[in-house]
Motif scaffolding. Structure first.
Motif, PDB file in Angstrom:
ATOM      1  N   ARG A 196      64.745  37.155  29.629  1.00 43.01           N
ATOM      2  CA  ARG A 196      64.021  36.957  28.368  1.00 43.01           C
ATOM      3  C   ARG A 196      63.839  35.472  28.071  1.00 43.01           C
ATOM      4  O   ARG A 196      62.753  35.035  27.681  1.00 43.01           O
ATOM      5  N   GLN A 230      60.371  33.409  27.708  1.00 45.24           N
ATOM      6  CA  GLN A 230      60.059  32.619  26.515  1.00 45.24           C
ATOM      7  C   GLN A 230      59.724  31.180  26.878  1.00 45.24           C
ATOM      8  O   GLN A 230      58.794  30.594  26.308  1.00 45.24           O
ATOM      9  N   THR A 252      56.295  31.097  28.346  1.00 42.76           N
ATOM     10  CA  THR A 252      55.296  31.279  27.297  1.00 42.76           C
ATOM     11  C   THR A 252      55.087  29.984  26.520  1.00 42.76           C
ATOM     12  O   THR A 252      53.947  29.609  26.208  1.00 42.76           O
ATOM     13  N   GLU A 253      56.162  29.271  26.223  1.00 38.97           N
ATOM     14  CA  GLU A 253      56.040  27.997  25.512  1.00 38.97           C
ATOM     15  C   GLU A 253      55.303  26.954  26.356  1.00 38.97           C
ATOM     16  O   GLU A 253      54.487  26.193  25.839  1.00 38.97           O
TER      17      GLU A 253
END
Length: 102
Positions: free
Chosen positions: A77, A81, A84-85
């Motif tokens: 996860r 994340q 994605t950032e």
């Protein structure tokens, strides 16, 4: 950091000391930004697959350590994340460059 974590980092980042790669670590054989981005995406994919395998093994009764399953899931996860950032920052930078008047 235990041996398994160090080996996992070695396989993900291609380093033998467990640290993340830096721009100074690049060699002539590296493909640059595109290659680094591709390796990072592959690392996220591997982490997701490893987490899925851990969950399947736990459900099948092959894995008894729930904490290892949870650690693997949280690691996947966090990798997602982070990716994605990075994507969001790249998109923002691209949009800012497009708005810049020359």
């Amino acid at each position: 950091m235990n041996v398994a974590e160090l080996q996992r980092l070695q396989s993900i980042w291609g380093r033998d000391d467990g640290r993340l790669p830096t721009p100074r670590d690049r060699t002539a054989a590296d493909g640059g930004f595109a290659d680094t981005l591709s390796r990072a995406i592959n690392a996220v994919d591997r982490a997701q697959k490893a987490a899925n395998e851990q969950v399947e093994a736990f459900v099948a009764g092959e894995q008894e350590n729930l904490h290892e399953v949870m650690i693997s899931m949280n690691q996947a996860r966090l990798y997602f994340q982070l990716m994605t950032e990075v994507r969001n920052r790249l998109l923002e930078t691209y949009q800012e460059l497009m708005r810049t008047q020359i």
